[in-house]
Scaffold this motif. Sequence first.
Motif, PDB file in Angstrom:
ATOM      1  N   TYR A 170       0.820  -1.213   0.000  1.00  0.00           N
ATOM      2  CA  TYR A 170       0.000   0.000   0.000  1.00  0.00           C
ATOM      3  C   TYR A 170       0.858   1.269   0.000  1.00  0.00           C
ATOM      4  CZ  TYR A 170      -4.209   2.656   0.392  1.00  0.00           C
ATOM      5  OH  TYR A 170      -5.235   3.493   0.089  1.00  0.00           O
ATOM      6  N   HIS A 194       1.493   3.404  -3.104  1.00  0.00           N
ATOM      7  CA  HIS A 194       0.497   4.401  -3.516  1.00  0.00           C
ATOM      8  C   HIS A 194       0.777   5.751  -2.832  1.00  0.00           C
ATOM      9  CE1 HIS A 194      -3.297   6.342  -4.400  1.00  0.00           C
ATOM     10  NE2 HIS A 194      -3.577   6.422  -3.117  1.00  0.00           N
ATOM     11  N   HIS A 219      -1.970  10.674   3.225  1.00  0.00           N
ATOM     12  CA  HIS A 219      -3.355  10.990   2.863  1.00  0.00           C
ATOM     13  C   HIS A 219      -4.354   9.869   3.111  1.00  0.00           C
ATOM     14  CE1 HIS A 219      -2.515   8.969  -1.017  1.00  0.00           C
ATOM     15  NE2 HIS A 219      -3.824   8.847  -1.112  1.00  0.00           N
ATOM     16  N   ASP A 220      -3.923   8.596   3.084  1.00  0.00           N
ATOM     17  CA  ASP A 220      -4.876   7.503   3.306  1.00  0.00           C
ATOM     18  C   ASP A 220      -4.810   6.912   4.704  1.00  0.00           C
ATOM     19  OD1 ASP A 220      -6.378   7.364   0.956  1.00  0.00           O
ATOM     20  OD2 ASP A 220      -4.786   6.295  -0.116  1.00  0.00           O
ATOM     21  N   ASP A 236      -3.499  11.771  -6.115  1.00  0.00           N
ATOM     22  CA  ASP A 236      -4.007  10.468  -5.663  1.00  0.00           C
ATOM     23  C   ASP A 236      -4.726   9.766  -6.819  1.00  0.00           C
ATOM     24  OD1 ASP A 236      -5.235   8.536  -3.702  1.00  0.00           O
ATOM     25  OD2 ASP A 236      -7.064   9.663  -4.157  1.00  0.00           O
TER      26      ASP A 236
HETATM   27 MN    MN Z   1      -5.217   7.395  -2.021  1.00  0.00          MN
END
Ligand code: MN
Length: 491
Positions: free
Chosen positions: A45, A48, A72-73, A138
Motif C-alpha cells: 500500500y 500508492h 493521505h490515506d 491520488d
Molecule cells: Mn489514495
Amino acid sequence: MTTFSDIKQLVLKNNPNADTTMLELAYDFAVKAHAGQKRLDGTDYIQHSLETAYTLAHMNLDLSTVIAGLLHDVPEDTPITLEEVAKEFGPEVGKLVKGITKLSKLKYRGLERYAENLRKMFVAMAEDVRVVLIKLADRLHNLSTLSALPPVKQQRIARETLEIYAPIANRLGIGELKGQLEDLAFKYVYPEEYAWVVKTSTSRMEDQISYSQDLIKEVIKLLEKNNIAYNSVHGRVKHHYSLYKKLLRKDMDISKVYDLVALRVIVPDVAACYQALGAVHSRWKPMTGRIKDYIAQPKPNGYRSLHTTVFCDQGRIVEFQIRDQQMHDNAEYGIAAHWKFKDSSKAQLSIPPEQLKWIKELLDWQKEITDNDQYLKALTIDIFQNRIFVFTPKGDVIDLPEEATPVDFAYHIHSDIGNHCSGARINEKIAPLETKLLSGDLVEIIVDKNRGGPSEDWLKFIKTNQAKNHIKSYYKKKRRNFLNIFSRTKE
Ligand code: MN
C-alpha cells in the motif's frame, strides 16, 4: 517505482534549504500505519502513498503538501485517527489530511451523489486548494493501476476523471496533470476511439518526433546566431485525448492537426519571447491567422505563451510555443506553481486572488440552488464548458462561458449595469444584445439610466447563472411590490 529517496531528492532539488526531518518522520509513520496492507494490483500500500507524494513534489509544492500526500490515506484506511496525525505533524498537515479524508468518503453513485461530490469538492477547494491538488495526485496513481480493478469500478473511476477531475485540473491551469489524467481515463471510457487515435497517430507522431530532433538543433543555432538567450528548446507530443477532441473538430482529418508535435522554446524573459518569435519568422514563413499572442491576451485559466505555425523545409508545418520560464511553470503546474519555494505559512497568500475568484463565485451561487439536476446543468455551463475572454473598454479581461452575450458581460461587471443595459458595442460597432461574444471581443455596454429594468426575454439567450439570478430576483421583487400596491388599492 518511486522510492522515498526519490521524493527526498526532488524536494531538496526544488528547495535546497528544505528541512526534510518531518518528511522522513512522515514516511516512517505511513510505513508503519499501512504495514501489511496490499493494493489490488499486489503492490504494498505504501507504494500508492509514495507515488502520490512524488507527483506533489514534482509539481514543486510545499513540504506540508508532500507530507500530507504521504499520509493521505492513513486515517481512512488504518486505525490511526486524524487527531493523531495532527498531533504528530502539526495543524497544517492535519488540516490537509482532514480535507482529503472528507473528500475520499465521497463515492460516485448516481446523480444525487455526483452533485454532492462536486459541491464538497468546491468547498474543499475554496478552503485550501492544496487539498484538491492532493486529490488529483491520488487519482493519477489510482488511474495508472486501474487494470487491477473490476470493470464496473474501472468505468466509474475513469468516467469521473473525465467529467470532474480533468476539468478541475484544467480550470486550475495544471496542463500537464490534466493531460495525464485524461489519457489514462480515455482508454477505459472510450476504448474503441482510443485504439483508433493510437493507430491513426503513432507513425505520424514518430515521424514528426524524429524530424523535430533535427529542427531543435537548427532552432538552437538560430537563437545563438541572433544572440537570444534560451533556457531550453524541446518537443511536446500532444496527449491522445486532447488529440481526439481536436480531431472531432477537424473532420477526423489528422493532416489538419499542426501541433501533433509542437516545438517549445523556453527563454528567460518576455522580451526574449518576442525576439525569438521574430527570429523564427525571419527564418520560416508563418501561416496566416495562426500567430497567437497569449502573453498580451492570456487565456481565462491564466495561460500565457506565443504560438505560431510556420512552413518549415520539406513542406513541413510546425507549431512553435514560445514562453518564458515562469509562464512555462504556470502552464505545467498552474495554481500549484504559486507555492514554489514559498514557505508553507505564506502559501495561501501567494495565490493571485483573481485565480481563485471563480471558486468563490461558484460557492456563492451553489448555496442557492437546491435542485441537483439544475445544479449540474448550471455547473456544466459555468465551469466545465470552455471559457472565452473579452475586454472592457479599459482593457480589463473578463472571463465568461462560451456563447455568453453582452447581457452576461454587463451583469458580470455590475448588477446595475445589467439592469440598465440598453445596447452594446462590440469591437466599436453597435450589436444586438443576444450576440454571442467571441474571445478577444472588445465590449462596451450602453447604459440607459431611465430604463425601468431588465427584460424577461433576456432569459432566453443569456448563459451565466449570475445574470439569470439577477433578472429573476428583479422580477420576484417587482411582483411583490405590485401585489403590495394591488392589495393596498383594494382596501
Ligand atoms: Mn489514495
